[in-house]
Design a protein around this motif. Structure first.
Motif, PDB file in Angstrom:
ATOM      1  N   MET A  14     128.833  96.217  72.672  1.00  0.00           N
ATOM      2  CA  MET A  14     128.529  94.890  73.186  1.00  0.00           C
ATOM      3  C   MET A  14     128.853  93.832  72.123  1.00  0.00           C
ATOM      4  N   GLY A  15     128.995  92.598  72.573  1.00  0.00           N
ATOM      5  CA  GLY A  15     129.409  91.548  71.657  1.00  0.00           C
ATOM      6  C   GLY A  15     128.257  90.749  71.080  1.00  0.00           C
ATOM      7  N   LYS A  16     128.608  89.632  70.445  1.00  0.00           N
ATOM      8  CA  LYS A  16     127.623  88.741  69.833  1.00  0.00           C
ATOM      9  C   LYS A  16     126.825  88.017  70.908  1.00  0.00           C
ATOM     10  N   ARG A  17     125.512  88.003  70.725  1.00  0.00           N
ATOM     11  CA  ARG A  17     124.653  87.268  71.667  1.00  0.00           C
ATOM     12  C   ARG A  17     124.461  85.827  71.200  1.00  0.00           C
ATOM     13  N   TYR A  18     124.224  84.969  72.182  1.00  0.00           N
ATOM     14  CA  TYR A  18     123.986  83.556  71.903  1.00  0.00           C
ATOM     15  C   TYR A  18     122.827  83.102  72.781  1.00  0.00           C
ATOM     16  N   THR A  19     121.925  82.304  72.203  1.00  0.00           N
ATOM     17  CA  THR A  19     120.732  81.846  72.921  1.00  0.00           C
ATOM     18  C   THR A  19     120.681  80.324  72.960  1.00  0.00           C
ATOM     19  N   MET A  20     120.315  79.798  74.128  1.00  0.00           N
ATOM     20  CA  MET A  20     120.211  78.355  74.308  1.00  0.00           C
ATOM     21  C   MET A  20     118.958  78.046  75.128  1.00  0.00           C
ATOM     22  N   ASN A  21     118.208  77.043  74.715  1.00  0.00           N
ATOM     23  CA  ASN A  21     117.033  76.600  75.473  1.00  0.00           C
ATOM     24  C   ASN A  21     117.414  75.430  76.368  1.00  0.00           C
ATOM     25  N   HIS A  22     116.723  75.337  77.500  1.00  0.00           N
ATOM     26  CA  HIS A  22     117.050  74.275  78.458  1.00  0.00           C
ATOM     27  C   HIS A  22     115.813  73.905  79.263  1.00  0.00           C
ATOM     28  N   GLU A  23     115.592  72.603  79.442  1.00  0.00           N
ATOM     29  CA  GLU A  23     114.519  72.147  80.320  1.00  0.00           C
ATOM     30  C   GLU A  23     115.137  71.738  81.656  1.00  0.00           C
ATOM     31  N   PRO A  72     129.187  88.336  75.496  1.00  0.00           N
ATOM     32  CA  PRO A  72     130.484  88.833  75.960  1.00  0.00           C
ATOM     33  C   PRO A  72     130.484  90.359  75.825  1.00  0.00           C
ATOM     34  N   THR A  73     130.520  91.065  76.938  1.00  0.00           N
ATOM     35  CA  THR A  73     130.265  92.508  76.892  1.00  0.00           C
ATOM     36  C   THR A  73     131.498  93.347  76.582  1.00  0.00           C
ATOM     37  N   GLU A  74     132.666  92.988  77.173  1.00  0.00           N
ATOM     38  CA  GLU A  74     133.896  93.728  76.912  1.00  0.00           C
ATOM     39  C   GLU A  74     135.069  92.970  77.509  1.00  0.00           C
ATOM     40  N   PHE A  75     136.275  93.399  77.136  1.00  0.00           N
ATOM     41  CA  PHE A  75     137.475  92.787  77.713  1.00  0.00           C
ATOM     42  C   PHE A  75     138.589  93.817  77.785  1.00  0.00           C
ATOM     43  N   ASN A  76     139.514  93.588  78.702  1.00  0.00           N
ATOM     44  CA  ASN A  76     140.717  94.409  78.781  1.00  0.00           C
ATOM     45  C   ASN A  76     141.932  93.491  78.731  1.00  0.00           C
ATOM     46  N   MET A 130     139.866  87.152  70.878  1.00  0.00           N
ATOM     47  CA  MET A 130     138.532  87.670  71.211  1.00  0.00           C
ATOM     48  C   MET A 130     137.761  88.180  70.002  1.00  0.00           C
ATOM     49  N   ALA A 131     138.424  88.327  68.867  1.00  0.00           N
ATOM     50  CA  ALA A 131     137.802  88.968  67.697  1.00  0.00           C
ATOM     51  C   ALA A 131     136.441  88.382  67.292  1.00  0.00           C
ATOM     52  N   PRO A 132     136.267  87.038  67.244  1.00  0.00           N
ATOM     53  CA  PRO A 132     134.978  86.495  66.810  1.00  0.00           C
ATOM     54  C   PRO A 132     133.807  86.867  67.715  1.00  0.00           C
ATOM     55  N   TYR A 133     134.083  87.203  68.971  1.00  0.00           N
ATOM     56  CA  TYR A 133     133.001  87.552  69.906  1.00  0.00           C
ATOM     57  C   TYR A 133     132.460  88.966  69.670  1.00  0.00           C
ATOM     58  N   GLU A 134     133.263  89.797  68.974  1.00  0.00           N
ATOM     59  CA  GLU A 134     132.886  91.165  68.626  1.00  0.00           C
ATOM     60  C   GLU A 134     132.621  92.046  69.848  1.00  0.00           C
ATOM     61  N   SER A 135     133.226  91.704  70.978  1.00  0.00           N
ATOM     62  CA  SER A 135     133.072  92.549  72.166  1.00  0.00           C
ATOM     63  C   SER A 135     134.172  93.602  72.168  1.00  0.00           C
ATOM     64  N   LYS A 142     137.164  96.214  73.222  1.00  0.00           N
ATOM     65  CA  LYS A 142     138.282  96.224  74.157  1.00  0.00           C
ATOM     66  C   LYS A 142     138.251  97.531  74.938  1.00  0.00           C
ATOM     67  N   THR A 143     138.550  97.460  76.224  1.00  0.00           N
ATOM     68  CA  THR A 143     138.542  98.641  77.078  1.00  0.00           C
ATOM     69  C   THR A 143     139.779  98.633  77.963  1.00  0.00           C
TER      70      THR A 143
END
Length: 245
Positions: A1-10, A81-85, A128-133, A135-136
Protein backbone atom coordinates in the motif's frame (compact mmCIF):
# COMPACT_ATOMS: atom_id res chain seq x y z
CA UNK A 1 0.00 0.00 0.00
CA UNK A 2 1.07 3.59 -0.52
CA UNK A 3 1.53 6.71 1.58
CA UNK A 4 -1.51 7.76 3.58
CA UNK A 5 -2.69 11.35 3.84
CA UNK A 6 -5.14 12.80 6.38
CA UNK A 7 -7.26 15.93 6.11
CA UNK A 8 -9.83 17.40 8.52
CA UNK A 9 -12.99 19.05 7.26
CA UNK A 10 -16.02 20.75 8.80
CA UNK A 11 -19.18 20.02 6.82
CA UNK A 12 -20.75 23.30 5.68
CA UNK A 13 -24.50 23.85 5.25
CA UNK A 14 -24.03 24.43 1.50
CA UNK A 15 -22.52 20.93 1.18
CA UNK A 16 -25.72 19.34 2.51
CA UNK A 17 -29.24 18.59 1.26
CA UNK A 18 -32.53 19.41 2.98
CA UNK A 19 -32.09 16.31 5.16
CA UNK A 20 -28.88 17.95 6.49
CA UNK A 21 -26.83 15.11 4.97
CA UNK A 22 -23.70 15.75 2.92
CA UNK A 23 -24.44 15.43 -0.81
CA UNK A 24 -22.61 13.09 -3.19
CA UNK A 25 -21.02 15.97 -5.14
CA UNK A 26 -19.72 17.47 -1.87
CA UNK A 27 -18.40 14.11 -0.65
CA UNK A 28 -16.59 13.49 -3.92
CA UNK A 29 -15.17 17.02 -3.95
CA UNK A 30 -13.81 16.72 -0.39
CA UNK A 31 -12.30 13.32 -1.13
CA UNK A 32 -10.62 14.63 -4.30
CA UNK A 33 -9.30 17.64 -2.38
CA UNK A 34 -7.56 15.28 0.06
CA UNK A 35 -5.79 13.42 -2.74
CA UNK A 36 -5.01 16.70 -4.54
CA UNK A 37 -3.46 18.11 -1.37
CA UNK A 38 -1.35 14.98 -1.03
CA UNK A 39 -0.22 15.28 -4.65
CA UNK A 40 0.73 18.92 -4.08
CA UNK A 41 2.73 17.92 -1.01
CA UNK A 42 4.57 15.27 -3.05
CA UNK A 43 5.28 17.71 -5.93
CA UNK A 44 2.89 15.79 -8.18
CA UNK A 45 0.05 18.30 -8.20
CA UNK A 46 -2.11 19.53 -11.06
CA UNK A 47 0.34 22.20 -12.20
CA UNK A 48 3.18 19.66 -12.39
CA UNK A 49 1.31 17.01 -14.37
CA UNK A 50 -0.18 19.66 -16.67
CA UNK A 51 3.37 20.63 -17.66
CA UNK A 52 3.69 17.03 -18.88
CA UNK A 53 0.61 17.53 -21.04
CA UNK A 54 -1.56 15.16 -19.00
CA UNK A 55 -4.33 15.30 -16.41
CA UNK A 56 -6.11 12.86 -14.07
CA UNK A 57 -9.59 11.55 -14.93
CA UNK A 58 -11.81 9.40 -12.67
CA UNK A 59 -13.12 6.26 -14.41
CA UNK A 60 -14.90 4.44 -11.56
CA UNK A 61 -16.19 5.25 -8.08
CA UNK A 62 -17.57 2.80 -5.52
CA UNK A 63 -18.97 4.08 -2.22
CA UNK A 64 -20.00 1.98 0.82
CA UNK A 65 -22.00 4.08 3.28
CA UNK A 66 -22.59 3.45 6.97
CA UNK A 67 -23.83 7.00 7.56
CA UNK A 68 -23.59 10.26 5.64
CA UNK A 69 -21.80 13.19 7.36
CA UNK A 70 -24.16 15.91 8.54
CA UNK A 71 -24.12 19.70 8.53
CA UNK A 72 -21.68 21.17 11.05
CA UNK A 73 -20.00 17.82 11.68
CA UNK A 74 -16.21 17.61 11.85
CA UNK A 75 -14.92 14.74 9.76
CA UNK A 76 -11.53 13.25 8.96
CA UNK A 77 -10.70 12.16 5.42
CA UNK A 78 -7.94 9.58 5.04
CA UNK A 79 -6.72 8.63 1.57
CA UNK A 80 -4.21 6.11 0.27
CA UNK A 81 -2.99 5.35 -3.26
CA UNK A 82 -3.20 1.56 -3.12
CA UNK A 83 -1.66 0.37 -6.41
CA UNK A 84 -1.26 1.13 -10.10
CA UNK A 85 -0.73 -0.67 -13.38
CA UNK A 86 0.13 0.49 -16.88
CA UNK A 87 -3.11 2.44 -17.34
CA UNK A 88 -5.04 2.58 -14.05
CA UNK A 89 -4.27 4.04 -10.63
CA UNK A 90 -6.35 2.97 -7.65
CA UNK A 91 -7.01 5.00 -4.53
CA UNK A 92 -9.01 4.43 -1.34
CA UNK A 93 -10.66 7.03 0.90
CA UNK A 94 -12.12 6.65 4.37
CA UNK A 95 -14.26 9.24 6.13
CA UNK A 96 -14.47 9.16 9.94
CA UNK A 97 -16.42 11.13 12.54
CA UNK A 98 -14.86 12.74 15.62
CA UNK A 99 -15.16 9.48 17.58
CA UNK A 100 -13.15 7.66 14.89
CA UNK A 101 -16.15 5.72 13.55
CA UNK A 102 -15.94 4.94 9.84
CA UNK A 103 -18.82 6.71 8.10
CA UNK A 104 -18.04 5.59 4.58
CA UNK A 105 -15.37 4.16 2.30
CA UNK A 106 -14.74 5.27 -1.28
CA UNK A 107 -12.74 3.36 -3.90
CA UNK A 108 -11.72 5.12 -7.10
CA UNK A 109 -9.79 4.36 -10.24
CA UNK A 110 -8.06 7.04 -12.28
CA UNK A 111 -6.41 7.24 -15.68
CA UNK A 112 -4.05 9.83 -17.12
CA UNK A 113 -5.43 11.65 -20.14
CA UNK A 114 -3.44 13.52 -22.76
CA UNK A 115 -4.83 17.07 -22.58
CA UNK A 116 -4.37 17.80 -26.29
CA UNK A 117 -5.77 14.68 -27.96
CA UNK A 118 -8.05 13.64 -25.02
CA UNK A 119 -6.74 10.07 -25.20
CA UNK A 120 -5.61 7.83 -22.36
CA UNK A 121 -1.91 7.98 -21.52
CA UNK A 122 0.19 5.24 -19.89
CA UNK A 123 1.25 5.65 -16.25
CA UNK A 124 4.94 6.31 -15.68
CA UNK A 125 6.47 4.60 -12.62
CA UNK A 126 8.64 7.66 -11.93
CA UNK A 127 5.54 9.85 -11.75
CA UNK A 128 4.05 7.49 -9.14
CA UNK A 129 7.24 6.95 -7.11
CA UNK A 130 6.54 9.54 -4.35
CA UNK A 131 3.20 7.87 -3.54
CA UNK A 132 5.02 4.60 -2.70
CA UNK A 133 2.14 2.51 -4.04
CA UNK A 134 3.08 -0.85 -5.58
CA UNK A 135 2.94 -1.49 -9.33
CA UNK A 136 0.84 -4.46 -10.43
CA UNK A 137 -0.09 -6.13 -13.71
CA UNK A 138 -3.62 -6.82 -12.51
CA UNK A 139 -6.62 -4.72 -13.55
CA UNK A 140 -9.27 -4.42 -10.86
CA UNK A 141 -12.64 -5.97 -11.67
CA UNK A 142 -15.46 -3.80 -10.36
CA UNK A 143 -18.95 -5.09 -9.55
CA UNK A 144 -21.07 -5.25 -12.70
CA UNK A 145 -23.44 -2.33 -13.21
CA UNK A 146 -26.97 -3.40 -14.18
CA UNK A 147 -28.45 -1.64 -17.22
CA UNK A 148 -31.57 0.50 -17.17
CA UNK A 149 -34.48 -1.54 -18.59
CA UNK A 150 -37.83 0.15 -17.82
CA UNK A 151 -36.45 3.57 -18.55
CA UNK A 152 -37.62 7.03 -17.62
CA UNK A 153 -35.61 10.07 -18.62
CA UNK A 154 -34.93 13.76 -18.10
CA UNK A 155 -32.98 16.20 -20.29
CA UNK A 156 -30.13 18.39 -18.98
CA UNK A 157 -27.97 21.04 -20.64
CA UNK A 158 -24.27 21.30 -19.73
CA UNK A 159 -23.63 24.78 -18.33
CA UNK A 160 -20.45 26.81 -17.83
CA UNK A 161 -20.34 26.17 -14.06
CA UNK A 162 -20.56 22.40 -14.65
CA UNK A 163 -16.99 22.53 -15.99
CA UNK A 164 -13.79 22.26 -13.98
CA UNK A 165 -10.27 23.55 -14.61
CA UNK A 166 -9.61 20.64 -17.00
CA UNK A 167 -12.34 22.05 -19.28
CA UNK A 168 -14.59 19.02 -18.94
CA UNK A 169 -17.57 18.31 -16.71
CA UNK A 170 -16.52 17.84 -13.10
CA UNK A 171 -17.21 14.25 -12.03
CA UNK A 172 -19.14 15.53 -9.03
CA UNK A 173 -21.68 17.09 -11.41
CA UNK A 174 -22.67 13.70 -12.81
CA UNK A 175 -24.11 12.87 -9.38
CA UNK A 176 -26.48 15.84 -9.66
CA UNK A 177 -27.84 14.48 -12.96
CA UNK A 178 -28.04 10.93 -11.57
CA UNK A 179 -29.86 11.89 -8.36
CA UNK A 180 -32.08 14.78 -9.47
CA UNK A 181 -34.28 12.54 -11.64
CA UNK A 182 -35.42 10.55 -8.57
CA UNK A 183 -37.43 13.51 -7.31
CA UNK A 184 -38.20 15.24 -4.01
CA UNK A 185 -40.40 12.54 -2.45
CA UNK A 186 -37.96 9.70 -3.13
CA UNK A 187 -34.96 11.65 -1.86
CA UNK A 188 -36.66 12.77 1.37
CA UNK A 189 -37.83 9.22 2.12
CA UNK A 190 -34.65 7.26 1.29
CA UNK A 191 -30.95 7.38 2.11
CA UNK A 192 -28.16 5.67 0.13
CA UNK A 193 -26.13 2.71 1.40
CA UNK A 194 -24.06 1.86 -1.68
CA UNK A 195 -23.06 3.53 -4.95
CA UNK A 196 -21.24 2.15 -7.98
CA UNK A 197 -20.56 4.62 -10.80
CA UNK A 198 -18.62 4.19 -14.03
CA UNK A 199 -17.60 7.18 -16.15
CA UNK A 200 -17.46 6.11 -19.79
CA UNK A 201 -17.18 9.25 -21.90
CA UNK A 202 -16.44 12.93 -21.47
CA UNK A 203 -19.32 15.38 -21.54
CA UNK A 204 -18.46 18.86 -22.82
CA UNK A 205 -19.80 22.39 -22.54
CA UNK A 206 -23.01 22.95 -24.47
CA UNK A 207 -23.89 19.26 -24.74
CA UNK A 208 -27.45 18.14 -24.10
CA UNK A 209 -27.50 14.92 -22.08
CA UNK A 210 -30.32 12.64 -21.00
CA UNK A 211 -30.42 11.06 -17.55
CA UNK A 212 -32.18 7.68 -17.72
CA UNK A 213 -33.27 5.89 -14.56
CA UNK A 214 -35.26 3.00 -13.15
CA UNK A 215 -36.46 2.42 -9.56
CA UNK A 216 -36.67 -1.20 -8.41
CA UNK A 217 -38.63 -1.69 -5.19
CA UNK A 218 -37.83 -4.55 -2.81
CA UNK A 219 -36.43 -5.23 0.67
CA UNK A 220 -33.68 -2.89 -0.41
CA UNK A 221 -34.54 -0.28 -3.04
CA UNK A 222 -32.24 -0.17 -6.05
CA UNK A 223 -31.96 2.53 -8.71
CA UNK A 224 -30.29 2.03 -12.07
CA UNK A 225 -28.95 5.03 -13.96
CA UNK A 226 -27.47 5.92 -17.35
CA UNK A 227 -26.38 9.31 -18.67
CA UNK A 228 -26.38 9.35 -22.44
CA UNK A 229 -25.03 11.81 -24.97
CA UNK A 230 -27.06 11.01 -28.06
CA UNK A 231 -26.63 7.28 -28.56
CA UNK A 232 -23.38 7.17 -26.56
CA UNK A 233 -23.18 6.11 -22.92
CA UNK A 234 -21.40 8.77 -20.84
CA UNK A 235 -21.98 7.44 -17.31
CA UNK A 236 -23.74 4.49 -15.66
CA UNK A 237 -24.55 3.77 -12.02
CA UNK A 238 -26.36 1.51 -9.57
CA UNK A 239 -27.38 2.85 -6.15
CA UNK A 240 -28.84 0.96 -3.17
CA UNK A 241 -31.16 2.77 -0.74
CA UNK A 242 -32.85 2.21 2.59
CA UNK A 243 -35.99 3.85 3.95
CA UNK A 244 -35.17 6.89 6.05
CA UNK A 245 -35.97 6.19 9.70
Amino acid sequence: MGKRYTMNHEVAYYECDINQNMTFPALLSVAIKASSDQSDELQRGTEYINTLGITWVITQTEVKINRLPQVGEEITVVTEPTEFNRYFCYRSYWIYDLAGTELLKIEMSFVLMDIENRKMSSVDAELMAPYESPKTKKIRRWPKIEKVEEEQRKLYHVRYYDLDSNHHVNNAMYFNWLIDVLGYDFMTQHEPTYVNVKFDKEVLYGNDIESFYEIIEGDEVKTRHEIRLGDQLACEANILWQKRS
